[in-house]
Design a protein around this motif. Structure first.
Motif, mmCIF file in Angstrom:
data_model
loop_
_atom_site.group_PDB
_atom_site.id
_atom_site.type_symbol
_atom_site.label_atom_id
_atom_site.label_comp_id
_atom_site.label_asym_id
_atom_site.label_seq_id
_atom_site.Cartn_x
_atom_site.Cartn_y
_atom_site.Cartn_z
ATOM 1 N N ALA A 122 -2.822 3.352 -8.364
ATOM 2 C CA ALA A 122 -2.594 1.927 -8.133
ATOM 3 C C ALA A 122 -2.621 1.569 -6.655
ATOM 4 O O ALA A 122 -3.067 0.478 -6.280
ATOM 5 C CB ALA A 122 -1.268 1.509 -8.760
ATOM 6 N N ASP A 123 -2.154 2.469 -5.785
ATOM 7 C CA ASP A 123 -2.125 2.175 -4.357
ATOM 8 C C ASP A 123 -3.524 1.963 -3.795
ATOM 9 O O ASP A 123 -3.768 1.027 -3.022
ATOM 10 C CB ASP A 123 -1.428 3.312 -3.600
ATOM 11 C CG ASP A 123 0.072 3.324 -3.821
ATOM 12 O OD1 ASP A 123 0.608 2.288 -4.283
ATOM 13 O OD2 ASP A 123 0.704 4.357 -3.545
ATOM 14 N N ALA A 124 -4.463 2.841 -4.165
ATOM 15 C CA ALA A 124 -5.835 2.702 -3.679
ATOM 16 C C ALA A 124 -6.453 1.414 -4.182
ATOM 17 O O ALA A 124 -7.156 0.700 -3.440
ATOM 18 C CB ALA A 124 -6.672 3.904 -4.117
ATOM 19 N N TRP A 125 -6.213 1.090 -5.436
ATOM 20 C CA TRP A 125 -6.768 -0.136 -5.997
ATOM 21 C C TRP A 125 -6.187 -1.364 -5.296
ATOM 22 O O TRP A 125 -6.924 -2.284 -4.932
ATOM 23 C CB TRP A 125 -6.477 -0.191 -7.503
ATOM 24 C CG TRP A 125 -7.205 -1.316 -8.191
ATOM 25 C CD1 TRP A 125 -6.755 -2.578 -8.418
ATOM 26 C CD2 TRP A 125 -8.537 -1.252 -8.703
ATOM 27 N NE1 TRP A 125 -7.712 -3.318 -9.060
ATOM 28 C CE2 TRP A 125 -8.813 -2.526 -9.251
ATOM 29 C CE3 TRP A 125 -9.498 -0.256 -8.769
ATOM 30 C CZ2 TRP A 125 -10.030 -2.826 -9.847
ATOM 31 C CZ3 TRP A 125 -10.712 -0.544 -9.369
ATOM 32 C CH2 TRP A 125 -10.972 -1.812 -9.895
ATOM 33 N N ARG A 126 -4.874 -1.366 -5.087
ATOM 34 C CA ARG A 126 -4.245 -2.501 -4.407
ATOM 35 C C ARG A 126 -4.784 -2.652 -2.990
ATOM 36 O O ARG A 126 -4.965 -3.775 -2.502
ATOM 37 C CB ARG A 126 -2.725 -2.328 -4.380
ATOM 38 C CG ARG A 126 -2.029 -2.739 -5.657
ATOM 39 C CD ARG A 126 -0.525 -2.886 -5.442
ATOM 40 N NE ARG A 126 0.082 -1.609 -5.099
ATOM 41 C CZ ARG A 126 0.600 -0.778 -5.988
ATOM 42 N NH1 ARG A 126 0.581 -1.078 -7.277
ATOM 43 N NH2 ARG A 126 1.152 0.361 -5.602
ATOM 44 N N GLU A 127 -5.025 -1.533 -2.329
ATOM 45 C CA GLU A 127 -5.554 -1.597 -0.975
ATOM 46 C C GLU A 127 -6.937 -2.234 -0.958
ATOM 47 O O GLU A 127 -7.235 -3.083 -0.117
ATOM 48 C CB GLU A 127 -5.617 -0.206 -0.359
ATOM 49 C CG GLU A 127 -6.090 -0.203 1.086
ATOM 50 C CD GLU A 127 -6.063 1.185 1.696
ATOM 51 O OE1 GLU A 127 -6.752 1.366 2.729
ATOM 52 O OE2 GLU A 127 -5.373 2.070 1.164
ATOM 53 N N ALA A 128 -7.798 -1.835 -1.889
ATOM 54 C CA ALA A 128 -9.140 -2.404 -1.959
ATOM 55 C C ALA A 128 -9.082 -3.906 -2.244
ATOM 56 O O ALA A 128 -9.780 -4.703 -1.601
ATOM 57 C CB ALA A 128 -9.964 -1.688 -3.027
ATOM 58 N N VAL A 129 -8.244 -4.288 -3.185
ATOM 59 C CA VAL A 129 -8.103 -5.708 -3.523
ATOM 60 C C VAL A 129 -7.543 -6.487 -2.335
ATOM 61 O O VAL A 129 -7.968 -7.616 -2.048
ATOM 62 C CB VAL A 129 -7.215 -5.877 -4.770
ATOM 63 C CG1 VAL A 129 -6.878 -7.349 -4.994
ATOM 64 C CG2 VAL A 129 -7.914 -5.299 -5.994
ATOM 65 N N GLY A 130 -6.604 -5.877 -1.622
ATOM 66 C CA GLY A 130 -6.039 -6.541 -0.456
ATOM 67 C C GLY A 130 -7.062 -6.781 0.632
ATOM 68 O O GLY A 130 -7.078 -7.845 1.276
ATOM 69 N N LEU A 131 -7.944 -5.820 0.864
ATOM 70 C CA LEU A 131 -9.004 -5.993 1.857
ATOM 71 C C LEU A 131 -9.934 -7.124 1.470
ATOM 72 O O LEU A 131 -10.364 -7.918 2.323
ATOM 73 C CB LEU A 131 -9.790 -4.687 2.016
ATOM 74 C CG LEU A 131 -9.124 -3.607 2.861
ATOM 75 C CD1 LEU A 131 -9.840 -2.275 2.677
ATOM 76 C CD2 LEU A 131 -9.115 -4.009 4.331
#
Length: 251
Positions: A122-131
């Motif tokens: 989930a952390d990697a996905w949230r980071e991508a969405v945040g960018l």
């Protein structure tokens, strides 16, 4: 301010032609720098040498005090150098989010099989969405990247370049093929990110109005050599620069 990258006498020759010759350059952390010059001036070749896409024939490149002259591009990315390219280079069949997710996974050392199910934690996905939200693409995150407009693909490339969390990011003509409104959007974004992030941007750009509006420092290339560098007000009034541009874009 910290000297982030120092190039000393970097040169690149193709046959008998010196694309870049004996260029000394210091990039200071936190200072938005533009590299300008007429076509064929050596701007992109210089960025290729600094980012590791091309090998230097002469000279050295140091980043945060370490000699990186012989390091390949992927090792420079690991150390904190990132870039975008003149030609759009997204993965058109993957979703917008997955395009950003790939460099996020690479930074997290999860890229041995980066497309494996593309179901990261989930952390990697949230980071991508945040960018994507940072660059204004949050509402198209699920679309195929190839379905985006040219301008939005360039925004996606910026998000991809930021995914490795670079200290230094080169943007090679990020506004190529854009209309005036799109150019203003892209460079306003770069200026904002430069203020908000711990990322130092170096931009190659042809639109002089934009260059003088956003830059804190300008490097002028001509015929493979560094002609002059300095703050915008100095460059605008420099006679040698005016001669290179025939006075057309500096008035």
């Amino acid at each position: 301010m910290v000297d982030l990258l120092i190039a000393d006498g970097v040169s690149k020759r193709y046959g008998d032609f010196w694309a870049v010759q004996d260029v000394d350059l210091t990039l200071t952390e936190g200072r938005l720098t533009s590299v300008i010059g007429p076509n064929g001036a050596g701007k992109t070749t210089l960025i290729n040498l600094l980012s590791g896409l091309a090998e230097t024939d002469q000279g050295t490149v140091r980043f945060v005090g370490a000699d990186i002259t012989c390091l390949p591009i992927h090792e420079r990315v690991r150390r904190g150098i990132s870039r975008s390219f003149q030609i759009t280079s997204v993965f058109p069949q993957l979703s917008v989010t997955h395009n950003v997710l790939i460099p996020v996974l690479a930074r997290r050392s999860e890229a041995a099989s980066p497309l494996r199910g593309i179901s990261p934690d989930a952390d990697a996905w949230r980071e991508a969405v945040g960018l994507l939200g940072e660059v204004g693409l949050g509402d198209v995150a699920d679309q195929p990247a190839g379905a985006l407009s040219h301008g939005n693909q360039r925004l996606l490339e910026i998000a991809m370049a930021l995914a490795p969390r670079p200290r230094l990011c080169f943007l090679d003509e990020p506004c190529t093929g854009m209309n005036p409104s799109e150019r203003q959007q892209i460079l306003a974004l770069v200026a904002r990110l430069a203020e908000e992030r711990r990322t130092t941007f170096v931009v190659i750009e042809h639109d002089m109005d934009v260059v003088f509006a956003i830059s804190e420092w300008i490097v002028v290339m001509n015929r493979g050599e560094k002609l002059v560098e300095g703050p915008p007000e100095q460059i605008r009034g420099d006679q040698a620069v005016r001669e290179v541009y025939l006075g057309e874009v500096l008035d």
